[in-house]
Write an enzyme that holds these catalytic residues in place. Sequence first.
Site, mmCIF file in Angstrom:
data_model
loop_
_atom_site.group_PDB
_atom_site.id
_atom_site.type_symbol
_atom_site.label_atom_id
_atom_site.label_comp_id
_atom_site.label_asym_id
_atom_site.label_seq_id
_atom_site.Cartn_x
_atom_site.Cartn_y
_atom_site.Cartn_z
ATOM 1 N N ARG A 28 0.826 -1.225 0.000
ATOM 2 C CA ARG A 28 0.000 0.000 0.000
ATOM 3 C C ARG A 28 0.854 1.267 0.000
ATOM 4 O O ARG A 28 0.463 2.315 0.503
ATOM 5 C CB ARG A 28 -0.956 0.035 1.195
ATOM 6 C CG ARG A 28 -1.953 -1.093 1.175
ATOM 7 C CD ARG A 28 -3.044 -0.894 2.209
ATOM 8 N NE ARG A 28 -3.892 -2.051 2.212
ATOM 9 C CZ ARG A 28 -3.619 -3.163 2.903
ATOM 10 N NH1 ARG A 28 -2.530 -3.229 3.640
ATOM 11 N NH2 ARG A 28 -4.436 -4.183 2.839
ATOM 12 N N LYS A 73 1.245 11.989 -10.710
ATOM 13 C CA LYS A 73 0.406 11.070 -11.500
ATOM 14 C C LYS A 73 1.232 9.848 -11.895
ATOM 15 O O LYS A 73 2.298 9.967 -12.494
ATOM 16 C CB LYS A 73 -0.114 11.752 -12.765
ATOM 17 C CG LYS A 73 -1.205 12.767 -12.492
ATOM 18 C CD LYS A 73 -1.810 13.253 -13.800
ATOM 19 C CE LYS A 73 -2.857 14.323 -13.556
ATOM 20 N NZ LYS A 73 -3.325 14.927 -14.821
ATOM 21 N N GLU A 84 7.062 21.235 -24.605
ATOM 22 C CA GLU A 84 6.479 21.411 -23.260
ATOM 23 C C GLU A 84 7.145 22.590 -22.541
ATOM 24 O O GLU A 84 6.503 23.305 -21.780
ATOM 25 C CB GLU A 84 6.643 20.141 -22.411
ATOM 26 C CG GLU A 84 6.019 18.880 -23.004
ATOM 27 C CD GLU A 84 4.506 18.750 -22.771
ATOM 28 O OE1 GLU A 84 3.905 19.640 -22.137
ATOM 29 O OE2 GLU A 84 3.934 17.741 -23.249
ATOM 30 N N LYS A 110 5.544 24.009 -12.953
ATOM 31 C CA LYS A 110 4.677 22.844 -12.712
ATOM 32 C C LYS A 110 4.527 22.611 -11.208
ATOM 33 O O LYS A 110 3.431 22.323 -10.723
ATOM 34 C CB LYS A 110 5.201 21.591 -13.421
ATOM 35 C CG LYS A 110 4.319 20.389 -13.098
ATOM 36 C CD LYS A 110 4.024 19.448 -14.204
ATOM 37 C CE LYS A 110 2.973 18.421 -13.747
ATOM 38 N NZ LYS A 110 2.900 17.233 -14.541
ATOM 39 N N GLU A 114 -6.342 18.504 -9.712
ATOM 40 C CA GLU A 114 -7.132 19.133 -10.770
ATOM 41 C C GLU A 114 -8.543 19.446 -10.316
ATOM 42 O O GLU A 114 -9.496 19.309 -11.074
ATOM 43 C CB GLU A 114 -7.201 18.181 -11.984
ATOM 44 C CG GLU A 114 -6.291 18.627 -13.102
ATOM 45 C CD GLU A 114 -6.085 17.591 -14.191
ATOM 46 O OE1 GLU A 114 -5.621 16.489 -13.867
ATOM 47 O OE2 GLU A 114 -6.388 17.901 -15.331
ATOM 48 N N ARG A 157 -4.663 23.509 -12.558
ATOM 49 C CA ARG A 157 -3.817 22.516 -13.237
ATOM 50 C C ARG A 157 -4.139 22.435 -14.732
ATOM 51 O O ARG A 157 -3.312 22.043 -15.548
ATOM 52 C CB ARG A 157 -3.944 21.141 -12.536
ATOM 53 C CG ARG A 157 -2.821 20.195 -12.906
ATOM 54 C CD ARG A 157 -2.716 18.970 -12.001
ATOM 55 N NE ARG A 157 -1.693 18.080 -12.546
ATOM 56 C CZ ARG A 157 -1.037 17.148 -11.867
ATOM 57 N NH1 ARG A 157 -1.284 16.948 -10.607
ATOM 58 N NH2 ARG A 157 -0.143 16.395 -12.464
ATOM 59 N N ASN A 165 -2.551 22.270 -19.858
ATOM 60 C CA ASN A 165 -3.026 21.643 -21.095
ATOM 61 C C ASN A 165 -2.976 22.568 -22.307
ATOM 62 O O ASN A 165 -3.566 22.252 -23.345
ATOM 63 C CB ASN A 165 -4.462 21.135 -20.919
ATOM 64 C CG ASN A 165 -4.475 19.853 -20.112
ATOM 65 O OD1 ASN A 165 -3.487 19.117 -20.108
ATOM 66 N ND2 ASN A 165 -5.562 19.611 -19.413
ATOM 67 N N HIS A 194 -2.792 21.154 -25.741
ATOM 68 C CA HIS A 194 -3.070 19.720 -25.631
ATOM 69 C C HIS A 194 -4.452 19.314 -26.144
ATOM 70 O O HIS A 194 -4.647 18.152 -26.495
ATOM 71 C CB HIS A 194 -2.897 19.250 -24.180
ATOM 72 C CG HIS A 194 -1.455 19.094 -23.771
ATOM 73 N ND1 HIS A 194 -0.568 20.152 -23.774
ATOM 74 C CD2 HIS A 194 -0.740 18.017 -23.360
ATOM 75 C CE1 HIS A 194 0.623 19.723 -23.364
ATOM 76 N NE2 HIS A 194 0.544 18.435 -23.115
ATOM 77 N N HIS A 239 -3.886 16.414 -28.489
ATOM 78 C CA HIS A 239 -4.408 15.053 -28.289
ATOM 79 C C HIS A 239 -5.219 14.601 -29.496
ATOM 80 O O HIS A 239 -5.186 13.426 -29.878
ATOM 81 C CB HIS A 239 -5.285 14.981 -27.033
ATOM 82 C CG HIS A 239 -4.485 14.980 -25.760
ATOM 83 N ND1 HIS A 239 -4.930 15.579 -24.606
ATOM 84 C CD2 HIS A 239 -3.269 14.462 -25.470
ATOM 85 C CE1 HIS A 239 -4.010 15.435 -23.660
ATOM 86 N NE2 HIS A 239 -2.991 14.758 -24.165
ATOM 87 N N HIS A 242 4.429 12.950 -28.706
ATOM 88 C CA HIS A 242 3.497 13.793 -27.959
ATOM 89 C C HIS A 242 3.839 15.288 -28.092
ATOM 90 O O HIS A 242 2.987 16.103 -28.432
ATOM 91 C CB HIS A 242 3.490 13.341 -26.491
ATOM 92 C CG HIS A 242 2.721 14.234 -25.592
ATOM 93 N ND1 HIS A 242 1.335 14.292 -25.631
ATOM 94 C CD2 HIS A 242 3.118 15.144 -24.654
ATOM 95 C CE1 HIS A 242 0.925 15.194 -24.742
ATOM 96 N NE2 HIS A 242 1.987 15.714 -24.144
#
Length: 366
Positions: A121, A143, A185, A227, A237, A242, A246, A249, A253, A266
Amino acid sequence: MQTIPVKSMRGDYSIFVGVHLLEKSGTLLQSLGFTGKVCLVSQKKIARLHASKVLRSLRSKKFEVHQYFLPDRERAKSEKELFRLIQFLVKAGFERRDTVFALGGGVVGDLAGFAASSYFRGVPFVNAGTTLLAQVDSSIGGKTGINLKEGKNLVGAFYPAKIVISDSQTLRTLPDRELRASLAEVVKYGVIRDAKLFHLLETSSEAILGKDPKLLERIVAASSRIKAGVVSRDEQELKGERMILNFGHTFGHGFEQALQYKKLLHGEAVSIGMICAANAAEELGIFSRQDNLKLQRLLEAFELPVSIAPFKLSWKIIYAAMTRDKKKKGGRLRFILPTRIGKVIVRDDFSQDLIQKILKKAGALS
Ligand SMILES: NC(=O)c1ccc[n+]([C@@H]2O[C@H](COP(=O)([O-])OP(=O)(O)OC[C@H]3O[C@@H](n4cnc5c(N)ncnc54)[C@H](O)[C@@H]3O)[C@@H](O)[C@H]2O)c1
Ligand SMILES: [Zn+2]
């Protein structure tokens, strides 16, 4: 070395940015109270170039180090690889206080971080990004996760590293195309929050492409600060901030998905995406022609794509890809638009006609 603090509900942590930091990883871990075993998770290609520095440093501080290799590329972020790593930790006798240490790009960090979040855990996690993307983006903000056949990053956890180590020296061995793509980025950070960083990129593009480690350290530190600030205030978010990460993006995407993640990296898709967002902002009268040209010129200086024309995609296919996820979640498409270099706003009121116009301007077919 620069130290950048990050706030997290799972415990605050620091990002260390500098040159030749991997050689100091043993000292860093020891000074922050780490003990016991360390599983160095990497990929063979990266390990050949950079693992010995970490191994030597950790062993000199009496850590018991085990090495583990993931396959290359996205397929490493799978259920199979997750459980294979966890089984390795079990067999090697890793316990609750032992550490998972990722040495690699976003793929290694995402998979190793998710394994660390679930083994017992949650065991201590260290993330040493070796791609520019990992250093300015994926190693910060917690993330972690894996892909399912139904979609990317569908299973995961917020599990920030206890230490993020960004050694600019590692970026010198990156393939040129990987470096250039991730520079998109960095340009993004300049546009959303940091006109000074944007200016540094404009004036030093050649040295950056030449992988000057001191300059790389500066742009990684500046990007990481942005960041880190954003995720410290809006880790999950929930507050909306946050979202500004994007920029480029929503369109980006769409391009990646319409090309089935095959033809554009990307960052390359984000580069064309930023052009689209900037064109939309200019069209709406909130972004000047002059700033838009500056952005275009900077992306071109980094040899990044600024048009989707070579891929001969119809705007409808891109639009369908952009809206697919949103339809599932019942939401609206959100666009992050620059108002000047260093400032952006969020808009979610674009008409289909405007999106069509912008996509065609970027080279999409009828
Ligand atoms: N967690 C997050 O917040 C977050 C954010 C953005 C992206 N991501 C994820 O990150 C992943 C992409 O990461 P990436 O762009 O770093 O790709 P990657 O991890 O696949 O690395 C790109 C390639 O470079 C090689 N490489 C890495 N470091 C090297 C070095 N120093 N020298 C030579 N070769 C090196 C890798 O082996 C790989 O072949 C995606 O899975 C994406 O979903 C996560
Ligand atoms: Zn991105």
